[in-house]
Design an enzyme around this catalytic site. Structure first.
Site, PDB file in Angstrom:
ATOM      1  CE  LYS A  86      90.390  13.957 -47.743  1.00 35.15           C
ATOM      2  NZ  LYS A  86      89.219  14.419 -47.646  1.00 35.15           N
TER       3      LYS A  86
ATOM      4  CG  ASP B  75      87.265  11.945 -49.197  1.00 37.42           C
ATOM      5  OD1 ASP B  75      86.998  13.211 -48.995  1.00 37.42           O
ATOM      6  OD2 ASP B  75      87.471  11.771 -50.276  1.00 37.42           O
TER       7      ASP B  75
END
Length: 444
Positions: A126, A166
């Site tokens: 991430k 995201d």
């Protein structure tokens, strides 16, 4: 002290001031107790849980860029490459003022299990930055993205680490980042997913997380004697996940009556108008006040309140820890019988426990919102093959993946004597594949 408790204490002491990461680790390891206790001596000798909760590597870097007034701004960029046991790191880039290392670590840790559940060969990672694209011009967003990728490009690649979008990172941001990567590295490869269709993107990727959420929810309901038809659904958020979850819920015969953003929420008893919501959020990038102004049946409210609306199914699709214990009590009191997480860890531990204690069907985010990363992996496959699949092909594969995820977590829960506990089932099902790969590859 048990091995699980030792590692939880170790994570908390070694990662201070990172409450979201602590929460994610506790939630996962607590649910893995049956598996760990059955293999405690072996796992402890291999330091398996310590390796699992420590990222393989993490990067923090400055991101200088120039705004439209000529002023130099400086943000902080992050990339956490958490676990590559089953494939290259895969996970989105979050652009939001709240981003810090602890949040990125929590998201990366969750991504390990989410990616494993898809059945596809992708590891967990991430990244992101505390940059806020809201209110910025296209030129300012481009300036930030190019500076961000100038540093990030040193650590990623099509077979190494494949970031995606995201919160705050949509098609515009991915395009600017991809262009800068190509310019610096001199290669045209599938290093980012969520790309535009004209340069390697996949059909159905935009819809994937929201659609996947409903495919898994529908399967969970079906296996518990329910269906989606005529159900009233409360959705939080109004970004990509919320929009396409709403669209698919309507296609399946349900009625979504709420959406929200950072300033307030809308209740629309006639059902959310998806086309208008897209216009407000995707085209105009405006607040929900604009939706309410154009929709006579809609009522706008400041602040929080989505979970006070009477509903059958709740789909939290905004951000972490948005649904707390009081919200859970309100949902139960209003007759809600199913909650499926469209965002990453949107329900607090206390709220999750309360919902489960009150027999509410609960699908955790690492399973329920895996449709986005699953379709990103399908985009990677198309890039590698230099092919482009039809919308129907991708959507069909997504549907099958989400149905399989539900049955895998359902089977895992049954095997360990906790039938119906889909949180435990998801964690165990994701963990088993990763741990097998880690043990097979030795100490690394």
């Amino acid at each position: 002290m048990s091995y699980v408790d030792e590692v939880i204490d170790l994570v908390v002491s070694k990662n201070p001031a990172e409450p979201e990461f602590h929460q994610a680790v506790k939630e996962v390891l607590e649910s893995l107790r049956p598996v760990v206790e059955a293999n405690e001596e072996k796992f402890r000798k291999e330091a398996l849980l310590e390796r699992l909760t420590n990222p393989e590597r993490q990067f923090k870097f400055r991101v200088p860029w120039v705004d439209d007034k000529g002023q130099v701004q400086v943000n902080t960029g992050y990339r956490v490459q958490f676990n590559s046991a089953i494939g290259p790191y895969k996970g989105g880039l979050r652009l939001h003022p709240s981003v810090n290392l602890g949040i990125i670590k929590f998201l990366g840790f969750e991504q390990i299990f989410k990616n494993s559940l898809t059945g596809l060969p992708i590891g967990g990672g991430k990244g992101g930055s505390d940059f806020d694209p809201k209110g910025k011009s296209d030129r300012e967003v481009m300036a930030f993205c190019q500076s961000f990728m100038t540093e990030l490009c040193k650590y990623i690649g099509a077979d190494t680490d494949v970031p995606a979008g995201d919160i705050g990172t949509g098609a515009r941001e991915i395009g600017y980042m991809f262009g800068q990567y190509k310019r610096i590295r001199g290669v045209y490869e599938g290093v980012l997913t969520g790309k535009g269709l004209s340069y390697g993107g996949s059909l159905a990727r935009t819809e994937a997380t929201g659609y996947g959420l409903l495919y898994l929810t529908e399967e969970m309901l079906k296996c518990n004697g329910h269906d989606m038809k005529d159900k009233i659904v409360a959705v939080s958020g109004s970004g990509n996940v919320a929009i396409y979850a709403t669209q698919k819920a309507h296609q399946l015969g349900a009625k979504v009556v709420t959406v929200s953003d950072s300033t307030g929420w809308v209740y629309d008893p006639e059902g959310i108008d998806v086309d208008l919501l897209k216009e407000v959020k995707e085209v105009n990038r405006a607040r929900l006040t604009e939706y309410a102004a154009k929709r006579p049946s809609a009522q706008y409210h400041e602040g929080r309140g989505v979970w006070t609306v009477k509903c059958d199914i709740a789909l939290p699709c905004a951000t972490q820890n948005e649904l707390d214990l009081e919200d859970a009590k309100q949902l139960v009191a209003n007759g809600c019988f199913a909650v499926a997480e469209g965002a990453n860890m949107p329900t607090t531990l206390e709220a999750t426990q309360y919902l489960q204690e009150n027999k509410v069907l609960f699908a955790p985010g690492k399973a329920a919102n895996a449709g986005g990363v699953a379709t990103s992996a399908l985009e990677m496959s198309q890039n590698s093959e230099r092919l482009s699949w039809t919308f129907e092909e991708v959507d069909g594969k997504l549907h099958d993946i989400m149905v399989n995820i539900f049955h895998n977590l359902d089977d895992a829960a049954k095997r360990y004597g906790v039938e119906g506990d889909y949180v435990v089932g998801a964690n165990i099902a994701g963990f088993e594949k990763v741990v097998d790969a880690m043990l097979a590859q030795g100490v690394c």
